[in-house]
Design a protein around this motif. Structure first.
Motif, PDB file in Angstrom:
ATOM      1  N   TRP A  18       8.160  25.908  13.398  1.00 57.65           N
ATOM      2  CA  TRP A  18       7.395  25.007  12.688  1.00 57.65           C
ATOM      3  C   TRP A  18       6.327  25.429  11.828  1.00 57.65           C
ATOM      4  N   ALA A  19       5.486  26.311  12.838  1.00 59.90           N
ATOM      5  CA  ALA A  19       4.325  27.047  12.048  1.00 59.90           C
ATOM      6  C   ALA A  19       4.463  27.834  11.051  1.00 59.90           C
ATOM      7  N   ALA A  20       5.847  28.768  10.902  1.00 61.26           N
ATOM      8  CA  ALA A  20       6.103  29.669  10.232  1.00 61.26           C
ATOM      9  C   ALA A  20       6.804  29.032   8.924  1.00 61.26           C
ATOM     10  N   GLY A  21       6.861  27.637   9.176  1.00 58.55           N
ATOM     11  CA  GLY A  21       7.744  27.063   7.794  1.00 58.55           C
ATOM     12  C   GLY A  21       9.199  27.583   7.883  1.00 58.55           C
ATOM     13  N   LYS A  22       9.824  27.811   9.121  1.00 63.50           N
ATOM     14  CA  LYS A  22      11.103  28.186   8.960  1.00 63.50           C
ATOM     15  C   LYS A  22      12.219  27.152   9.428  1.00 63.50           C
ATOM     16  N   LEU A  23      11.735  25.566   9.657  1.00 67.08           N
ATOM     17  CA  LEU A  23      12.382  24.590   9.989  1.00 67.08           C
ATOM     18  C   LEU A  23      12.825  24.034   8.582  1.00 67.08           C
ATOM     19  N   MET A  71       3.444  24.290   4.914  1.00 60.51           N
ATOM     20  CA  MET A  71       4.746  24.707   4.789  1.00 60.51           C
ATOM     21  C   MET A  71       5.751  23.638   4.341  1.00 60.51           C
ATOM     22  N   TYR A  72       5.460  22.635   4.561  1.00 61.94           N
ATOM     23  CA  TYR A  72       6.476  21.546   3.872  1.00 61.94           C
ATOM     24  C   TYR A  72       5.982  20.407   2.837  1.00 61.94           C
ATOM     25  N   SER A  73       4.684  20.665   2.383  1.00 64.63           N
ATOM     26  CA  SER A  73       3.908  19.777   1.539  1.00 64.63           C
ATOM     27  C   SER A  73       4.135  18.382   1.747  1.00 64.63           C
ATOM     28  N   ALA A  74       3.859  18.139   3.112  1.00 65.83           N
ATOM     29  CA  ALA A  74       3.940  16.656   3.535  1.00 65.83           C
ATOM     30  C   ALA A  74       2.858  15.747   3.223  1.00 65.83           C
ATOM     31  N   ASP A  75       2.836  14.731   2.875  1.00 62.57           N
ATOM     32  CA  ASP A  75       1.638  13.931   2.619  1.00 62.57           C
ATOM     33  C   ASP A  75       0.696  13.533   3.662  1.00 62.57           C
TER      34      ASP A  75
END
Length: 297
Positions: free
Chosen positions: A91-96, A226-230
């Motif tokens: 998650w922290a690395a943006g791999k999900l 990593m996921y550009s969540a609002d």
């Protein structure tokens, strides 16, 4: 005090939140690092030390026995440090993927939704007094009461659904069947809350909520970077990065008082705390195994 720091009062203990809390001389008499957890190698992967990693574990009036107990408890929790789990590291690395996050949100919702019930199951067994009031206050926060650490009028499980919805899930998860690992997690907390001694339940709640602030902060960072969540999608984690600093301190203080009165319960409390940490880790194991299986298909 630095311009980016903030003074907070938790359970009558003042400390100052800042990006580098140990550098502030005002903090030295209040903040003690959680040494056993800091020795965990994966802690070095965090981008910074935050005050959520430091709480006043040992108030001035705590006994040597209490200090030793919490040192042991922290060491046992550290064996299952959630930020070291492969799923949260991915998650922290943006791999999900969005699918990974959606399925996680749907499954873990069952634990989030059940948490006020765990508290009610303990509260109904307690006599009127300080501990019962503390449990009910935590439950009120979870239910969205108007307080310092609540989103007034909104249950925390509803705020979690903002996250699930942001990942593409429906908000109605009443018919969603939790995976077996999540059922085992909720089953453990239901048992310890409804059948365990108060010391066991408090240790289990502490093992969970003492990890939440830094885990929530790292999740919020990952969602944004990593996921550009609002902001709405990140809201549950933003809230709990602060709220559970206070909640975990309440559990710690109440547990210390119970053990001062009932020192013979220390071993059972230690076992319950470790079992709670292990149950949380095993729940992530189930989620990660499901993710890996789908990726390999």
């Amino acid at each position: 005090m630095s311009p980016t720091s903030t003074t907070k009062f938790f359970a009558h203990t003042q400390f100052i939140i800042s990006d580098d809390p140990l550098e502030l001389p005002e903090n030295k008499q209040f903040i003690r690092p959680m040494i056993p957890r800091m020795k965990n190698a994966c802690f070095a992967t965090l981008p910074e030390f935050r005050a959520s990693r430091y709480i006043d574990l040992f108030p001035e009036d705590s006994s040597m026995e209490s200090q030793q107990f919490f040192e042991q408890l922290e060491a046992q929790i550290a064996k299952y440090d959630l930020l070291c789990h492969p799923f949260y590291q991915a998650w922290a690395a943006g791999k999900l993927t969005s699918d990974d996050l959606r399925e996680y949100a749907q499954n873990y919702y069952h634990h989030v939704d059940a948490f006020p019930t765990y508290l009610a199951e303990l509260a109904v067994r307690l006599e009127n007094g300080e501990l019962r009031r503390a449990v009910l206050a935590n439950m009120a926060d979870e239910r969205g009461s108007d307080g310092d650490y609540g989103d007034a009028g909104r249950e925390h499980s509803e705020i979690w659904l903002d996250f699930a919805e942001g990942m593409g899930s429906t908000r109605d998860l009443r018919r969603h069947a939790a995976m077996p690992a999540i059922k085992e997690l909720t089953g453990f907390f239901h048992r310890v809350a409804s059948e365990g001694a108060p010391e066991e339940a408090l240790a289990a709640f502490y093992a969970y909520e003492s990890q939440v602030p830094r885990v929530a902060k790292e999740k919020a960072r990952g969602l944004q970077d990593m996921y550009s969540a609002d902001e709405k999608t990140r809201g549950y984690f933003t809230l709990h990065a602060t709220a559970d600093i206070y909640h975990s301190q309440v559990w710690r203080n109440q547990l210390a008082k119970r053990l001062d009165a009932n020192p013979e319960m220390a071993e059972k409390a230690l076992a319950a705390g470790e079992n709670a940490a292990k149950a949380l880790w095993n729940a992530l194991d189930g989620i990660e195994k499901s993710r890996a299986a789908k990726a390999a298909a």
